[in-house]
Each structure stands twice: as structure tokens, then as C-alpha cells.
Design a protein around this motif. Structure first.
Motif, PDB file in Angstrom:
ATOM      1  N   UNK A  60     -46.997 -11.022   3.786  1.00  0.00           N
ATOM      2  CA  UNK A  60     -47.703 -11.774   2.753  1.00  0.00           C
ATOM      3  C   UNK A  60     -46.843 -12.059   1.535  1.00  0.00           C
ATOM      4  N   UNK A  61     -45.747 -11.332   1.386  1.00  0.00           N
ATOM      5  CA  UNK A  61     -44.958 -11.419   0.167  1.00  0.00           C
ATOM      6  C   UNK A  61     -45.314 -10.341  -0.828  1.00  0.00           C
ATOM      7  N   UNK A  62     -46.349  -9.537  -0.523  1.00  0.00           N
ATOM      8  CA  UNK A  62     -46.693  -8.402  -1.374  1.00  0.00           C
ATOM      9  C   UNK A  62     -45.681  -7.278  -1.218  1.00  0.00           C
ATOM     10  N   UNK A  63     -45.833  -6.258  -2.037  1.00  0.00           N
ATOM     11  CA  UNK A  63     -44.849  -5.179  -2.059  1.00  0.00           C
ATOM     12  C   UNK A  63     -44.759  -4.444  -0.727  1.00  0.00           C
ATOM     13  N   UNK A  64     -45.894  -4.143  -0.119  1.00  0.00           N
ATOM     14  CA  UNK A  64     -45.876  -3.324   1.089  1.00  0.00           C
ATOM     15  C   UNK A  64     -45.300  -4.073   2.279  1.00  0.00           C
ATOM     16  N   UNK A 168     -50.113   1.158   2.550  1.00  0.00           N
ATOM     17  CA  UNK A 168     -49.389   1.144   1.287  1.00  0.00           C
ATOM     18  C   UNK A 168     -50.284   1.318   0.082  1.00  0.00           C
ATOM     19  N   UNK A 169     -51.459   0.695   0.112  1.00  0.00           N
ATOM     20  CA  UNK A 169     -52.382   0.818  -1.023  1.00  0.00           C
ATOM     21  C   UNK A 169     -52.795   2.265  -1.246  1.00  0.00           C
ATOM     22  N   UNK A 170     -52.914   3.025  -0.171  1.00  0.00           N
ATOM     23  CA  UNK A 170     -53.348   4.407  -0.304  1.00  0.00           C
ATOM     24  C   UNK A 170     -52.167   5.354  -0.549  1.00  0.00           C
ATOM     25  N   UNK A 171     -51.151   5.285   0.297  1.00  0.00           N
ATOM     26  CA  UNK A 171     -50.054   6.246   0.227  1.00  0.00           C
ATOM     27  C   UNK A 171     -49.196   6.021  -1.023  1.00  0.00           C
ATOM     28  N   UNK A 276     -47.714   9.517  -9.583  1.00  0.00           N
ATOM     29  CA  UNK A 276     -46.646   8.522  -9.753  1.00  0.00           C
ATOM     30  C   UNK A 276     -47.179   7.125  -9.505  1.00  0.00           C
ATOM     31  N   UNK A 277     -46.594   6.157 -10.174  1.00  0.00           N
ATOM     32  CA  UNK A 277     -47.002   4.769  -9.970  1.00  0.00           C
ATOM     33  C   UNK A 277     -46.369   4.222  -8.700  1.00  0.00           C
ATOM     34  N   UNK A 278     -46.888   3.119  -8.236  1.00  0.00           N
ATOM     35  CA  UNK A 278     -46.325   2.467  -7.058  1.00  0.00           C
ATOM     36  C   UNK A 278     -44.874   2.077  -7.318  1.00  0.00           C
ATOM     37  N   UNK A 279     -44.601   1.554  -8.518  1.00  0.00           N
ATOM     38  CA  UNK A 279     -43.238   1.156  -8.854  1.00  0.00           C
ATOM     39  C   UNK A 279     -42.260   2.310  -8.800  1.00  0.00           C
ATOM     40  N   UNK A 296     -39.463  -5.560  -6.699  1.00  0.00           N
ATOM     41  CA  UNK A 296     -39.764  -6.080  -8.037  1.00  0.00           C
ATOM     42  C   UNK A 296     -41.271  -6.226  -8.232  1.00  0.00           C
ATOM     43  N   UNK A 297     -41.802  -5.904  -9.429  1.00  0.00           N
ATOM     44  CA  UNK A 297     -43.252  -6.040  -9.678  1.00  0.00           C
ATOM     45  C   UNK A 297     -43.695  -7.478  -9.503  1.00  0.00           C
ATOM     46  N   UNK A 298     -44.912  -7.644  -9.005  1.00  0.00           N
ATOM     47  CA  UNK A 298     -45.485  -8.984  -8.828  1.00  0.00           C
ATOM     48  C   UNK A 298     -46.998  -8.898  -8.851  1.00  0.00           C
ATOM     49  N   UNK A 299     -47.621 -10.029  -9.101  1.00  0.00           N
ATOM     50  CA  UNK A 299     -49.082 -10.086  -9.106  1.00  0.00           C
ATOM     51  C   UNK A 299     -49.605 -10.033  -7.684  1.00  0.00           C
ATOM     52  N   UNK A 300     -50.602  -9.177  -7.471  1.00  0.00           N
ATOM     53  CA  UNK A 300     -51.198  -9.079  -6.139  1.00  0.00           C
ATOM     54  C   UNK A 300     -52.069 -10.307  -5.876  1.00  0.00           C
TER      55      UNK A 300
END
Length: 372
Positions: A60-64, A168-171, A276-279, A296-300
Motif C-alpha cells: 500500500x505504501x504504508x510503513x508496514x 504491524x499495527x499491533x506489534x 516505544x513509538x512505531x518510529x 520515513x513518517x507518513x500519513x496513514x
């Protein structure tokens, strides 16, 4: 195979959220002996999928999904295996669902433009649109209600493998948030809106208490948080449901972020961290070995516009009040919720339950397995 798929209960469907832990208890996030770095654990986790080409990656282009794709590309080239194939949905009339600029940057950085496949969707992915109907008709209700998003990708991966960012959202993120500022706390003096306006009063009270209890139960320390999330029914139903649908199509589905090996490595190396934060976690996982654009941080992206389209709008408009558990759901209240558009995302599973009930009522149609 369909009889073995774990399904949401009637209470899960009515509440719109899956709560509780697996009866078998929590899965340990630690293990004896030295643990590899989390990055190495992820590399080991994606290898079985890469060895079964074509290896498609739900991207999707999201972090996970970006993390999973980057690691899969890294391992494939090191091992002399075919590159992973990124599979990306593009949606019409859903501006909040787009992450196009990030997708293009990541694909270019990983040199995967030649493998990238883009799937187009308009009303196709509606909660009871044509793709969801194929999945619901064959498998019944699954969790989450967006599970059909992966069905066309699974069909394209027949005989191969599918990698996803599930977990990813949970872990990596969990539910814990940093303490609210004074301004935020002052802004909450107004009574918050009812989160379950479609439920009968006693059911709504039970749902509200259960959600608050589960949110309070999430541990702060990372190792315990990981083990707790791995034991939650929410993640279990999502992982096992996709794995069963994939296996039915001769596809190996792997969600490395929710795998025991990665969880154990992350807990062993960084388990003492407190909230800890996701970042922060992505930085220690990447360990400077991955391109910065990956973490890199991005808007979900927000996908409500993708799933709430014409088929759902027609169904809720014409709903006759049947097909729901009226011991939990207040039919009049749900009709009020469904009288405004867009409807609340918390009622997505109810939309699919109503559609399935209507399908089962058609003469000559076989009875579908009901949620337990």
C-alpha cells in the motif's frame, strides 16, 4: 478447508470489534538461546515465501507493507531468487485512500518498477460489492470485514506466495498513546459520543466496558505488549482467515511482522522499552541497513471510502430490519445509524451479516455457515 477458518462470533459482529484473548493463552514472545537481530528474523521469515514464486507482496505504501517489501527485495537479491512482485490497489473517488507519492518513491528506491502491478478498483471493493460477495459466498463472515481486499491478489498468486504487513499495527504500534496535553484534557470535558449507538442499552454498556478493559490491559513494556497482542483474537482471526483463504488457492500466505520469530527477536533485543513509538521501533529494526524512505513518517491512508460505496448504500437504504441478532442490536437504532451517509465503520460486519442473511433466504441457495 472452509470449516477450519476461525470466524467472528455474533457478539463480535454486533459490537464491530473483536475482543478477548485466545483460549490457548498468550504466545511467548521470547525464546531460549541468543536471538538474532530483528532485521535478520524478518529476513528469515520472508524466505519461505520468496522460495515459492511468484511471491506477491500486498503493498500500500504504508510503513508496514513498505518494510516487508524492502526486506523481501533485499533477501531475494542476496539469495539469487526472483524479485518479489508488489501488488497495489488504486481507487477511484477515494482521495483519502491514496499514498501514491510514497508508493512511487519506494518502488523507485527498491528498483522494482518492472515488477510493480497496479490493480484498479471503483465500487469493486465495497463491503458487499462483487469481490466481497465472492469471498462471503464461499467462506462466510471473516474478520476483518475488509478481508476481501486480498482475495484478487491471492487469486493472482495461485501456486505461489503472498507477503503482507498484517500485525504491524499491533506489534509495532499497539494501542498505548503518549499522555494527553492539558489542552487535550480540557477539550474532553464534553461527554463523548456513544461509540455503540446501534446496540441495545445493556449490550452497549457491556461492549463499552469490554473495550475499555482491553485497552487498559495492554502492557507498557514492549516484550509483554508483543506477547499480549499475539494472543489477541483480533490478530489471530485476521492472520488465520487470510492463511486459510490463501491455502484454498494453493498460496502460502506469510505475515512476517506477526510471526513468532520476529516477535521473539524484537522482544529479546528491545523488550524492556516502555511504550516505544512505531518510529523508534522501525529505526532499530532497520538498523541503518534499509533506505531511509522505507521508514520515513507518513500519513496513514483511510480506506472507509473504498469499502462504503454504492452496494452498501443500497443495502442499508432498503434494509427490512432482518438478518441481525436483535438480542444485541437495536433494529430501530441501527436504522437511524444507517440513515446517514457515510455509515459508521463499526457497523461494517453487520452490513455483511445482513447481506449474507438475505442470500441464505433466496430459494435454492445452500445455507451458509453462520458465525459461532
Amino acid at each position: 478447508m472452509t470449516d477450519l477458518i476461525p470466524r467472528p462470533t455474533d457478539r463480535d459482529v454486533a459490537y464491530g470489534v473483536v475482543l478477548g484473548l485466545d483460549p490457548v493463552g498468550p504466545r511467548p514472545a521470547g525464546r531460549s538461546g541468543p536471538a538474532p537481530p530483528p532485521l535478520v528474523a524478518l529476513e528469515r521469515a520472508v524466505l519461505p515465501a520468496l522460495r515459492r514464486p511468484p511471491c506477491l507482496v500486498s503493498f500500500s505504501g504504508g510503513l508496514d507493507s513498505s518494510l516487508v517489501l524492502a526486506i523481501a527485495a533485499r533477501v531475494a537479491r542476496r539469495e539469487g531468487l526472483p524479485d518479489p512482485v508488489p501488488m497495489t490497489w488504486r481507487f477511484t473517488d477515494a482521495p483519502r485512500a491514496y499514498a501514491t507519492s510514497w508508493q512511487a518513491k519506494i518502488i523507485a528506491e527498491l528498483d522494482l518498477a518492472g515488477q510493480w502491478q497496479i490493480l484498479q478498483a471503483g465500487d469493486d471493493l465495497d463491503l458487499v460489492g462483487p469481490v466481497a460477495r465472492r469471498l462471503l459466498t464461499r467462506y462466510g463472515l471473516l474478520h476483518p470485514p475488509s478481508q476481501h481486499l486480498h482475495l484478487p491478489i491471492v487469486e493472482l498468486a495461485r501456486g505461489g506466495a503472498l507477503l503482507t504487513g498484517i500485525g504491524g499495527d499491533q506489534i509495532l504500534a499497539g494501542w498505548r498513546r503518549r499522555p494527553a496535553s492539558l489542552r487535550d484534557r480540557l477539550g474532553r470535558r464534553r461527554r463523548p459520543p456513544d461509540p455503540f449507538p446501534w446496540l441495545r442499552p445493556e449490550a452497549a454498556r457491556r461492549a463499552h466496558r469490554a473495550v475499555r478493559a482491553e485497552q487498559r490491559a495492554e502492557p507498557h513494556r514492549l516484550a509483554r505488549r508483543i506477547a499480549w497482542h499475539l494472543s489477541r483474537r483480533d490478530l489471530t482471526l485476521a492472520r488465520l482467515g487470510l492463511a486459510a483463504v490463501a491455502a484454498d488457492h494453493d498460496v502460502l500466505a506469510v505475515s512476517p511482522l506477526a510471526g513468532d520469530g520476529f516477535a521473539a527477536a524484537l522482544a529479546a533485543r528491545h523488550g524492556r522499552l516502555r511504550s516505544p513509538s512505531r518510529g523508534e521501533l522501525l529505526a532499530v529494526i532497520a538498523d541503518a541497513a534499509l533506505p531511509p524512505v522505507i521508514t520515513a513518517p507518513r500519513r496513514a491512508a483511510t480506506l472507509d471510502e473504498v469499502f462504503l460505496r454504492s452496494a452498501t448504500r443500497e443495502l442499508v437504504r432498503d434494509w427490512d430490519g432482518s438478518g441481525v441478532d436483535d438480542s444485541l442490536v437495536d433494529v430501530r437504532a441501527l436504522r437511524r445509524v444507517w440513515s446517514t451517509w457515510p455509515i459508521g465503520a463499526g457497523t461494517a460486519a453487520l452490513v455483511q451479516q445482513v447481506w449474507l442473511a438475505g442470500l441464505s433466504a433466496v430459494p435454492g441457495r445452500p445455507d451458509l455457515e453462520a458465525p459461532r
